[in-house]
Every structure is written in C-alpha cells, then in structure tokens.
Write a protein that holds these residues in place. Sequence first.
Motif, short mmCIF file in Angstrom:
data_model
loop_
_atom_site.label_atom_id
_atom_site.label_comp_id
_atom_site.label_asym_id
_atom_site.label_seq_id
_atom_site.Cartn_x
_atom_site.Cartn_y
_atom_site.Cartn_z
N ASN A 1 34.93 38.81 38.15
CA ASN A 1 36.14 38.80 37.32
C ASN A 1 36.70 40.21 37.11
OD1 ASN A 1 38.20 37.59 35.84
ND2 ASN A 1 37.11 37.81 33.91
N CYS A 2 36.81 40.96 38.21
CA CYS A 2 37.42 42.29 38.11
C CYS A 2 38.94 42.16 38.20
CB CYS A 2 36.86 43.22 39.18
SG CYS A 2 37.43 42.84 40.84
N GLU A 3 39.61 43.29 38.16
CA GLU A 3 41.07 43.25 38.02
C GLU A 3 41.84 42.89 39.28
OE1 GLU A 3 39.59 45.19 34.43
OE2 GLU A 3 39.11 45.49 36.56
N GLY A 4 41.22 43.07 40.46
CA GLY A 4 42.00 42.72 41.65
C GLY A 4 41.31 43.03 42.96
N VAL A 5 42.08 42.86 44.04
CA VAL A 5 41.60 43.11 45.40
C VAL A 5 42.58 43.99 46.15
CG1 VAL A 5 40.30 40.94 45.64
CG2 VAL A 5 42.70 41.03 46.35
N HIS A 6 42.05 44.62 47.19
CA HIS A 6 42.90 45.34 48.14
C HIS A 6 42.65 44.74 49.51
CE1 HIS A 6 45.37 48.72 49.53
NE2 HIS A 6 44.68 48.53 50.65
N ILE A 7 43.70 44.38 50.21
CA ILE A 7 43.56 43.74 51.51
C ILE A 7 44.33 44.51 52.57
CG2 ILE A 7 43.04 41.42 50.67
CD1 ILE A 7 45.97 40.71 50.87
N GLY A 8 43.86 44.37 53.82
CA GLY A 8 44.49 45.04 54.94
C GLY A 8 45.32 44.08 55.76
#
Length: 215
Positions: free
Chosen positions: A85-92
């Motif tokens: 339940n962290c704040e977000g993701v980074h995707i490529g």
Amino acid sequence: MSINKLKREELLLYGVISKGDLSLEKYLEKIKQSIDAGVTILQLREKNIDTESFIELGNKVKKITDKMGIKLIINDNIEVCKKINCEGVHIGQGDISPKEARKILGEYKIIGLSIQTREHLEKSISSDVDYYGIGAVFSTKTKLDADNVSYSDLKALSLDSKIPVVAIGGINKSNILELEDTGIAGVAIVSAIYGVEDTYKESKVLSDLAKKIIF
C-alpha cells in the motif's frame, strides 16, 4: 487529474535505489541518510528479487518513508505496490500500460511513466499519468539499454508536457547544472546518491544544486 496526489516540489530530488549487494542494515541506513539530506521521493527498483522478497523489503522501507514524510514508489511491480500500500508505481514503455495500471491501482495511486520521444508523450496524453521520467539525459552505467535524450529534446518534451517531468540518467554533481532552464520539476538519481560511501553528504550537495536549477 481531479485528485492532487503529487505536488511538483515533491519531485525535486527523486532517489532511486536497488539493494544489490548492500546488507539490509546498510541499505536502510542509506535510505534514511538520503531523506535526511534532501531526497523528496523514493523509488525502489528491484529487478533481481522475487515478489515475496520485494514485498518484505518494501514493507521495511515504507516504515521509514512514512515516518520521514515522503512518498514511496515501486518500479514496475504493481503487485508489490498493492501489497505494501505505497503511494504509487513507475512503469516503462515495455511494462504494463498506464491505463491498465490505473484500472488495477485505482484513482488514488501515483503512476509515473518513462518516455523518451514526442511519440511516447502524445501516446500517453489520454492515460491518467501523474509525472514523466525522461532520459537517459546522460550516459549511465545503471541502465545500459537506455537511449540518450538531448538537452533540446528534454526541454521540448518538458515544456510541452501538462504534468511534471523528472530527468533521469547519469545525473551527478558534475553535470546537474547542465539541466538548467529545461523546465523539469526534478532530477532522479541512482548511483550518485546510493552508489557512494557518504550518501548523506552527496544527497545534500545534489539537493542544493537541484534547487539552483529548479527553483
């Protein structure tokens, strides 16, 4: 975007860390030192561990980021983001699409997207993305397959973007000032913070330099 999940200033000094060969104690200590010295948001980039181990590691880091008041982003792994339940993701560009990520994560999570070209920018306009990572702006040893993005392309993409842009790739204290006047909201840094012995000192230097070119 109707929900303000991320303030522009939170992207000023974007730390990106992989555990690698670091002991858990050293890894967590480097994270604390970097936040103490000015890192404003943190991304965990773990390509070489299984999901369960990533979740375990992420939970330990989230206790630190929660306590120290910054947001935690997970690179690529949506399952880990949901579990801890962290704040977000980074995707490529080669990962799950932003639209699919948004369906899975819901409207309240942050989604960052790596882009290199105007085509990437235009293609993602209708996707509910919160910030872009653009790079590599300099040659980098941590991502050998990354295409370099010129100063002029970085500036053009940044100025044409309706959401904040973070520059990434080979940024260090010797070249960060070259990114002045590009319109970026922040710099994402890997080795120059977490690959050095004195993480606190280098984070402080880079934080001060980032403020010179962004504020």
